[in-house]
Design a protein around this motif. Sequence first.
Motif, mmCIF file in Angstrom:
data_model
loop_
_atom_site.group_PDB
_atom_site.id
_atom_site.type_symbol
_atom_site.label_atom_id
_atom_site.label_comp_id
_atom_site.label_asym_id
_atom_site.label_seq_id
_atom_site.Cartn_x
_atom_site.Cartn_y
_atom_site.Cartn_z
ATOM 1 N N ILE A 286 0.826 -1.220 0.000
ATOM 2 C CA ILE A 286 0.000 0.000 0.000
ATOM 3 C C ILE A 286 0.854 1.262 0.000
ATOM 4 O O ILE A 286 0.578 2.223 -0.721
ATOM 5 N N GLU A 287 1.940 1.251 0.788
ATOM 6 C CA GLU A 287 2.774 2.463 0.870
ATOM 7 C C GLU A 287 3.543 2.724 -0.426
ATOM 8 O O GLU A 287 3.975 3.855 -0.687
ATOM 9 N N ASP A 288 3.722 1.661 -1.241
ATOM 10 C CA ASP A 288 4.475 1.831 -2.484
ATOM 11 C C ASP A 288 3.587 2.052 -3.706
ATOM 12 O O ASP A 288 4.085 2.296 -4.799
ATOM 13 N N ARG A 289 2.276 1.945 -3.528
ATOM 14 C CA ARG A 289 1.380 2.124 -4.673
ATOM 15 C C ARG A 289 1.463 3.561 -5.191
ATOM 16 O O ARG A 289 1.265 4.522 -4.438
ATOM 17 N N PHE A 290 1.755 3.675 -6.454
ATOM 18 C CA PHE A 290 1.873 4.976 -7.120
ATOM 19 C C PHE A 290 2.906 5.881 -6.434
ATOM 20 O O PHE A 290 2.816 7.101 -6.502
ATOM 21 N N ASN A 291 3.861 5.237 -5.746
ATOM 22 C CA ASN A 291 4.936 5.996 -5.105
ATOM 23 C C ASN A 291 6.039 6.225 -6.134
ATOM 24 O O ASN A 291 7.006 5.462 -6.231
ATOM 25 N N TYR A 292 5.863 7.278 -6.888
ATOM 26 C CA TYR A 292 6.764 7.576 -8.003
ATOM 27 C C TYR A 292 8.194 7.806 -7.518
ATOM 28 O O TYR A 292 9.158 7.302 -8.111
ATOM 29 N N ASN A 293 8.342 8.552 -6.443
ATOM 30 C CA ASN A 293 9.681 8.868 -5.927
ATOM 31 C C ASN A 293 10.438 7.615 -5.503
ATOM 32 O O ASN A 293 11.652 7.497 -5.713
ATOM 33 N N HIS A 294 9.713 6.675 -4.918
ATOM 34 C CA HIS A 294 10.330 5.421 -4.475
ATOM 35 C C HIS A 294 10.903 4.648 -5.665
ATOM 36 O O HIS A 294 12.031 4.134 -5.610
ATOM 37 N N VAL A 295 10.127 4.588 -6.737
ATOM 38 C CA VAL A 295 10.570 3.871 -7.940
ATOM 39 C C VAL A 295 11.744 4.585 -8.599
ATOM 40 O O VAL A 295 12.715 3.951 -9.022
ATOM 41 N N ILE A 296 11.671 5.910 -8.665
ATOM 42 C CA ILE A 296 12.747 6.690 -9.288
ATOM 43 C C ILE A 296 14.063 6.502 -8.533
ATOM 44 O O ILE A 296 15.136 6.385 -9.135
ATOM 45 N N LYS A 297 13.984 6.453 -7.213
ATOM 46 C CA LYS A 297 15.202 6.239 -6.415
ATOM 47 C C LYS A 297 15.850 4.903 -6.760
ATOM 48 O O LYS A 297 17.068 4.806 -6.931
ATOM 49 N N LYS A 298 15.017 3.871 -6.860
ATOM 50 C CA LYS A 298 15.543 2.544 -7.182
ATOM 51 C C LYS A 298 16.142 2.509 -8.586
ATOM 52 O O LYS A 298 17.220 1.947 -8.803
ATOM 53 N N LEU A 299 15.434 3.114 -9.532
ATOM 54 C CA LEU A 299 15.928 3.132 -10.914
ATOM 55 C C LEU A 299 17.199 3.969 -11.046
ATOM 56 O O LEU A 299 18.095 3.634 -11.821
ATOM 57 N N SER A 300 17.261 5.047 -10.297
ATOM 58 C CA SER A 300 18.450 5.908 -10.346
ATOM 59 C C SER A 300 19.681 5.167 -9.842
ATOM 60 O O SER A 300 20.777 5.309 -10.393
ATOM 61 N N LEU A 301 19.483 4.368 -8.803
ATOM 62 C CA LEU A 301 20.602 3.605 -8.238
ATOM 63 C C LEU A 301 21.068 2.495 -9.170
ATOM 64 O O LEU A 301 22.262 2.186 -9.224
ATOM 65 N N THR A 302 20.142 1.899 -9.894
ATOM 66 C CA THR A 302 20.504 0.762 -10.753
ATOM 67 C C THR A 302 20.810 1.158 -12.197
ATOM 68 O O THR A 302 21.474 0.405 -12.909
ATOM 69 N N ILE A 303 20.341 2.328 -12.624
ATOM 70 C CA ILE A 303 20.532 2.726 -14.028
ATOM 71 C C ILE A 303 21.406 3.974 -14.155
ATOM 72 O O ILE A 303 22.492 3.932 -14.745
ATOM 73 N N LEU A 304 20.928 5.078 -13.601
ATOM 74 C CA LEU A 304 21.613 6.358 -13.828
ATOM 75 C C LEU A 304 22.972 6.435 -13.140
ATOM 76 O O LEU A 304 23.958 6.871 -13.752
ATOM 77 N N LEU A 305 23.031 6.026 -11.885
ATOM 78 C CA LEU A 305 24.287 6.133 -11.136
ATOM 79 C C LEU A 305 25.417 5.327 -11.780
ATOM 80 O O LEU A 305 26.494 5.878 -12.042
ATOM 81 N N PRO A 306 25.215 4.034 -12.058
ATOM 82 C CA PRO A 306 26.299 3.284 -12.724
ATOM 83 C C PRO A 306 26.626 3.817 -14.115
ATOM 84 O O PRO A 306 27.783 3.783 -14.541
#
Length: 497
Positions: A286-306
């Motif tokens: 429930i806390e992650d539903r439509f939690n855009y910032n949460h998803v962006i953080k994960k994607l940034s760590l796995t895609i943008l940062l490396p």
Amino acid sequence: MSIEEKDENAFEIVWLGNSSDQIVSEMNIRNKFVNDNQLKEYLIDKIDSSIIVILSSSISFDIQSLIEYSQICAIYDEKFVCLYCLPQMISSVDIYLKNKQLDKIKNKSKQSYLSNILSIIRKYWFLIGLFISILLGYLFPSVGKTGGYIRSEWTVKYGCIIFIFFLSGLSLQTKQLTKEIFHIRLHLLIQIYSLIITPFLVYALSLLLLKTSMNKILIFGVIIMASMSTTSSSNVIMTKNALGNEYAALLNGIVGNILGTFIAPALIFLFMKNPMFDILLKSISIEDRFNYNHVIKKLSLTILLPLFIGQIIHLLWTKKIIYLRDKLYFSQMNGIALLIIVWSVFSTAFSNQSFQTMQKKDLFILILIDTFIYILLSLLILLIARLPIRHWQFSEKDTIAIMFCASMKAVAMGVSLINALYDKESTHITGLLPLPLIIYHALQLIIGAIQCILLKNWIKKKFQKSAKTLKDKNYIQSRYEDKLKTDETQTINVICQ
């Protein structure tokens, strides 16, 4: 001479001449001599041997000096024309050499066969690896599954994805892209088509599929596939092979991955609001539903940062990185990491028996849908790019880059997004959701290879036509200049008269 008249297997072949000649390796001749003096020294210790000498065309001398040696029973040139042979040995030597030549032909055919197999493996290694990955996932699901022996939810779904984008960052030659930066019209077309038009077009198609009995998870997997950005390597390779604008493809691969990190999750959340996909929404906490910032953080760590770290390292030590890239085959390493991700996804799917929740016909329909989508996207963008409108129509090379960039989708980003949306408890969904994307990736490689051939021929024909036109133009100009000179000469002659 100890050899029996009919013993055709007791001969020894020696080579006299240039040892680099092809026939030496083909017939596996071990004893090679550059000149006759070396051969004569060798013959001293071979009193009881029966030796056949093959003369290279690179050497010329009187064979009479060799006939004196009783060990030599025959002398042939490199084309196997007999120059000398003991009368009683003619039949045996002939049989022996024929057998040798047959062995040579057999070995050559075997080598050719193996060479063809290796060539096919090298060319289609990723597709072969794809089948092997799926097979391994089926045979040993407990190894690569989420929560399995290697904890693939961390080692693979994060580790491999980070590795892929880190390698992408290392491989990006940004200095070569400066000339493409201001090609704004091309970049806008690719990104708008890839990240806006395609997702909504496929979403509309998916709404039609929802009216069928097809598995809803697979349908939403198709939507996720369509919402992804373009690849960062496959499109560049395809564009290059088709003689297109590879730098435009490379730049859009970078831009697409950066934009896709932010746009793709937003699109997925938007499409997920459809009540028809409740089964997918309920599996997200429930806390992650439509939690855009949460998803962006994960994607940034796995895609943008490396990606950025890899690029910084590339800029700091460019020459060393380019050397390592060529020596360590970064592109192939990228592909292997992708295959490991596929193996992990299928291991999870087989372990949770996810495929049992879908009908067999769904898989067949999915392959047809992915094929249809790729061909449709390719043809549509091809037509758009070549619309005969003034100041709009793109060049042939740019069109090729546009087509591959706009129609291809990145697997690594899709898997990363699915991991960001769902935790390790939702394995019944994460086992099926990436399937449309994986199938699409395989199809875009297969169909893309065919497109490369067609597009390359298109470019070549265009080039030949341009060359012919230029040649005709030069010929006409030359004739015109000759005519002017003739007219000028005639005028001068008239004046002189």
